[in-house]
Structure formats: structure tokens, C-alpha cells
Design a protein around this motif. Structure first.
Motif, mmCIF file in Angstrom:
data_model
loop_
_atom_site.group_PDB
_atom_site.id
_atom_site.type_symbol
_atom_site.label_atom_id
_atom_site.label_comp_id
_atom_site.label_asym_id
_atom_site.label_seq_id
_atom_site.Cartn_x
_atom_site.Cartn_y
_atom_site.Cartn_z
ATOM 1 N N GLN A 80 18.107 -46.863 67.129
ATOM 2 C CA GLN A 80 18.909 -48.068 67.401
ATOM 3 C C GLN A 80 18.056 -49.338 67.261
ATOM 4 N N THR A 81 16.798 -49.252 67.684
ATOM 5 C CA THR A 81 15.905 -50.419 67.553
ATOM 6 C C THR A 81 15.702 -50.773 66.082
ATOM 7 N N MET A 82 15.510 -49.747 65.243
ATOM 8 C CA MET A 82 15.363 -50.003 63.797
ATOM 9 C C MET A 82 16.622 -50.704 63.265
ATOM 10 N N LEU A 83 17.785 -50.215 63.714
ATOM 11 C CA LEU A 83 19.041 -50.813 63.225
ATOM 12 C C LEU A 83 19.197 -52.258 63.696
ATOM 13 N N SER A 107 20.079 -61.825 57.113
ATOM 14 C CA SER A 107 18.638 -61.677 57.362
ATOM 15 C C SER A 107 18.374 -60.674 58.475
ATOM 16 N N LEU A 108 17.119 -60.220 58.475
ATOM 17 C CA LEU A 108 16.638 -59.326 59.525
ATOM 18 C C LEU A 108 16.523 -60.109 60.829
ATOM 19 N N VAL A 109 16.373 -59.377 61.950
ATOM 20 C CA VAL A 109 16.088 -60.055 63.222
ATOM 21 C C VAL A 109 14.595 -59.859 63.493
ATOM 22 N N ASP A 110 13.798 -60.842 63.049
ATOM 23 C CA ASP A 110 12.334 -60.691 63.063
ATOM 24 C C ASP A 110 11.764 -60.300 64.424
ATOM 25 N N GLY A 111 12.425 -60.771 65.490
ATOM 26 C CA GLY A 111 11.938 -60.479 66.835
ATOM 27 C C GLY A 111 11.826 -58.993 67.134
ATOM 28 N N PHE A 112 12.540 -58.163 66.388
ATOM 29 C CA PHE A 112 12.488 -56.717 66.639
ATOM 30 C C PHE A 112 11.353 -56.011 65.903
ATOM 31 N N LEU A 113 10.679 -56.731 64.987
ATOM 32 C CA LEU A 113 9.624 -56.053 64.212
ATOM 33 C C LEU A 113 8.503 -55.483 65.102
ATOM 34 N N PRO A 114 7.991 -56.259 66.095
ATOM 35 C CA PRO A 114 6.937 -55.671 66.947
ATOM 36 C C PRO A 114 7.397 -54.385 67.634
ATOM 37 N N LYS A 115 8.655 -54.324 68.037
ATOM 38 C CA LYS A 115 9.177 -53.103 68.676
ATOM 39 C C LYS A 115 9.183 -51.943 67.679
ATOM 40 N N CYS A 116 9.545 -52.242 66.436
ATOM 41 C CA CYS A 116 9.560 -51.197 65.400
ATOM 42 C C CYS A 116 8.139 -50.702 65.142
ATOM 43 N N GLU A 117 7.191 -51.632 65.124
ATOM 44 C CA GLU A 117 5.798 -51.218 64.876
ATOM 45 C C GLU A 117 5.273 -50.373 66.044
ATOM 46 N N LYS A 118 5.717 -50.714 67.254
ATOM 47 C CA LYS A 118 5.313 -49.933 68.424
ATOM 48 C C LYS A 118 5.842 -48.489 68.299
ATOM 49 N N ILE A 119 7.043 -48.376 67.777
ATOM 50 C CA ILE A 119 7.626 -47.041 67.574
ATOM 51 C C ILE A 119 6.774 -46.252 66.569
ATOM 52 N N LEU A 120 6.374 -46.910 65.482
ATOM 53 C CA LEU A 120 5.522 -46.224 64.492
ATOM 54 C C LEU A 120 4.208 -45.789 65.139
ATOM 55 N N GLN A 121 3.657 -46.672 65.971
ATOM 56 C CA GLN A 121 2.388 -46.322 66.658
ATOM 57 C C GLN A 121 2.586 -45.102 67.556
ATOM 58 N N GLU A 122 3.730 -45.067 68.263
ATOM 59 C CA GLU A 122 3.995 -43.927 69.170
ATOM 60 C C GLU A 122 4.081 -42.617 68.392
ATOM 61 N N ALA A 170 15.029 -35.714 62.616
ATOM 62 C CA ALA A 170 15.579 -36.927 63.248
ATOM 63 C C ALA A 170 14.567 -38.073 63.170
ATOM 64 N N CYS A 171 13.309 -37.766 63.505
ATOM 65 C CA CYS A 171 12.291 -38.836 63.508
ATOM 66 C C CYS A 171 12.010 -39.309 62.079
ATOM 67 N N ALA A 172 12.034 -38.393 61.112
ATOM 68 C CA ALA A 172 11.811 -38.804 59.716
ATOM 69 C C ALA A 172 12.880 -39.818 59.304
ATOM 70 N N HIS A 173 14.108 -39.608 59.764
ATOM 71 C CA HIS A 173 15.167 -40.558 59.421
ATOM 72 C C HIS A 173 15.003 -41.884 60.147
ATOM 73 N N THR A 174 14.607 -41.815 61.405
ATOM 74 C CA THR A 174 14.380 -43.058 62.161
ATOM 75 C C THR A 174 13.322 -43.901 61.452
ATOM 76 N N ILE A 175 12.239 -43.242 61.070
ATOM 77 C CA ILE A 175 11.128 -43.961 60.435
ATOM 78 C C ILE A 175 11.542 -44.461 59.044
ATOM 79 N N SER A 176 12.243 -43.622 58.291
ATOM 80 C CA SER A 176 12.668 -44.026 56.936
ATOM 81 C C SER A 176 13.605 -45.222 56.969
ATOM 82 N N THR A 177 14.356 -45.341 58.063
ATOM 83 C CA THR A 177 15.303 -46.460 58.174
ATOM 84 C C THR A 177 14.573 -47.795 58.048
ATOM 85 N N LEU A 178 13.335 -47.834 58.555
ATOM 86 C CA LEU A 178 12.557 -49.080 58.479
ATOM 87 C C LEU A 178 12.254 -49.474 57.026
ATOM 88 N N LYS A 179 12.273 -48.480 56.124
ATOM 89 C CA LYS A 179 12.026 -48.792 54.702
ATOM 90 C C LYS A 179 13.047 -49.775 54.158
#
Ligand SMILES: N[C@@H](CCC(=O)N[C@@H](CS)C(=O)NCC(=O)O)C(=O)O
Length: 234
Positions: free
Chosen positions: A110-113, A128-143, A165-174
Motif C-alpha cells: 500500500q505504501t508503494m501505491l 505526479s508521484l507523491v515524493d513524500g512517500f519515497l523515504p518510506k519506500c526506501e525504508k521498505i527496501l532496506q528492511e 508477494a514481496c517480489a511484487h511489492t518491490i517490483s511495484t516501485l519500478k
């Protein structure tokens, strides 16, 4: 009667279930719901899923409309009890830990979306994207990268449907055109491992690439012109 699976290959939750069906070799009747024609919004499909979303799965009298519950159902019904490395654990404590990660992944998706601003962009109300969510997305990648630093797969030493499931979550960021992948070395190694699955290209990579192409066109050209060009290229 064979299981009926209602899905579309561009829908990440659909693809999670699709991969479970493929991995387990379960026979199913394919019911492709054409998202481009809004088939999921029609009265006919509402008889299958009142919420008018895909995927859905029917097995006799049982109808399921949440992807992860479908995955659990299929594994519980079709994975042999004596199979060693199961896609879904059976031990109570293992299941509890698995569910914890599975629920977190739902939030992460949901955060990626939210970063992609997907609802408004696909309604033509934002470009446009909601730039404020990018740090949260990067935190997810780090986790995920930290989990994969300790384990070969997301849930330990073997493949489970959490990897799908996680592969799809991560791919969504692409879809956002994100370019910072190189620092996540464990994610890279894990993806190379998953790429060896015979269905990974079709069920994750093709889907992620097509979604990214479509989203980029819609951002660049607006909803109508972007979709028209996307459909013309297909
Ligand atoms: N929680 C549901 C989410 C399903 C979902 O979001 N489906 C989307 C496709 S990815 C859908 O059907 N969208 C069409 C619509 O809402 O009109 C699941 O995991 O199965």
C-alpha cells in the motif's frame, strides 16, 4: 469441477496466486478479466466478487476474493503433508511469524501505491508521484534487504509464497522509475535466485515492465492519451 481463477496478468495480487497455482501444479480454469475493458466492474463479475476486484478463486462452493487467503487455501489443500519445503508453513508458531511478515507486506504494498499516487493517476486526477512517500519506500527496501542478508529467501532457507508477494511489492516501485537498486545487494541476489523459477519472467517481470510502461505513459501524456498509446503499442 476444476478450480476457476479470475485474474489479469497486470494485477500484482493476481500474480501472487497465479504463481502458487503454477508452483503447485494445480489445474485451473483460466478466467481472464479484462481490466482495460473494466470487465471487473460489470454485473456478471459482481456475481463472483461483489467488491468488483480481481483476483477471485472458486473451488466448488468456496469463493475467495483476497489473494493471500487464496494462497493459504491452495497451499493448505494441495501441498502434500510430507513435502519438506512448503510454500506455506503448517507449524503454528511458524505460521504466526509468517502471517506477521505477510501482513506487513500488505502495508508495504500500500505504501508503494501511495508513492505512485495510483488511484488519482489512474482516475486522471493527478500526474505526479507523491515524493513524500519515497523515504518510506526506501525504508521498505532496506528492511527486505536486511531480511535477505540473513536468509536466502524472505521466510528462511526455502521458497514460500511470501517471496512471490514481496517480489511484487518491490517490483511495484519500478513503475516510479526508481534508480537506486544497486545498493540493495541482497535483494539483487534474491531476485537472481527467483529469476530461475520457470514462471518468474511471465508472472513478475513481464507484469512489472508492462505496468511501468503504462504508468509512465499516463504520467507523461495524461490518462486518455497515455492509455491510447499504451494500447496501440501492445
Ligand atoms: N486486497 C486485494 C486487492 C485486490 C486489488 O487491489 N485488485 C485490483 C487489481 S490489482 C483491482 O481489481 N482493481 C480494479 C478496480 O478496483 O476497479 C487482494 O489482495 O486480492
Amino acid at each position: 469441477m476444476a478450480i476457476q481463477f479470475y485474474y489479469h496478468y497486470l494485477s500484482p495480487p493476481s500474480c501472487v496466486v497465479w504463481m502458487v497455482l503454477k508452483e503447485l501444479g494445480v489445474e485451473f480454469e483460466e478466467k481472464i478479466i479484462d481490466l482495460f475493458q473494466d470487465e471487473q466492474k460489470g454485473d456478471k463479475y459482481a456475481e463472483v466478487n461483489r467488491r468488483k476486484q480481481i483476483p477471485a478463486l472458486r473451488d466448488g462452493d468456496m469463493t475467495l476474493t483476497e489473494s493471500r487467503s487464496m494462497a493459504i487455501y491452495l497451499c493448505s489443500k494441495f501441498e502434500p503433508a510430507d513435502k519438506k519445503d512448503k510454500l506455506y508453513p503448517r507449524d503454528f508458531l511458524e505460521q504466526t511469524k509468517f502471517h506477521e511478515l505477510m501482513m506487513r507486506d500488505v502495508d508495504n504494498y500500500q505504501t508503494m501505491l501511495k508513492y505512485l499516487n495510483i488511484d488519482l493517476v489512474l482516475e486522471g486526477k493527478a500526474t505526479s508521484l507523491v515524493d513524500g512517500f519515497l523515504p518510506k519506500c526506501e525504508k521498505i527496501l532496506q528492511e527486505y534487504d536486511a531480511i535477505l542478508a540473513k536468509n536466502e529467501y524472505i521466510f528462511g532457507g526455502h521458497l514460500t509464497f511470501l517471496d512471490y508477494a514481496c517480489a511484487h511489492t518491490i517490483s511495484t516501485l519500478k513503475m516510479s522509475g526508481y534508480r537506486g537498486w544497486d545498493k540493495y545487494t541482497n535483494l539483487k541476489r534474491w531476485k537472481q535466485t527467483l529469476s530461475k523459477l520457470p514462471y518468474f519472467g511471465q508472472c513478475v517481470e513481464d507484469s512489472a515492465k508492462t505496468n511501468a510502461d503504462m504508468y509512465t505513459l499516463v504520467l507523461e501524456k495524461g490518462l486518455e492519451a497515455g492509455f491510447t498509446e499504451f494500447l496501440a503499442r501492445k
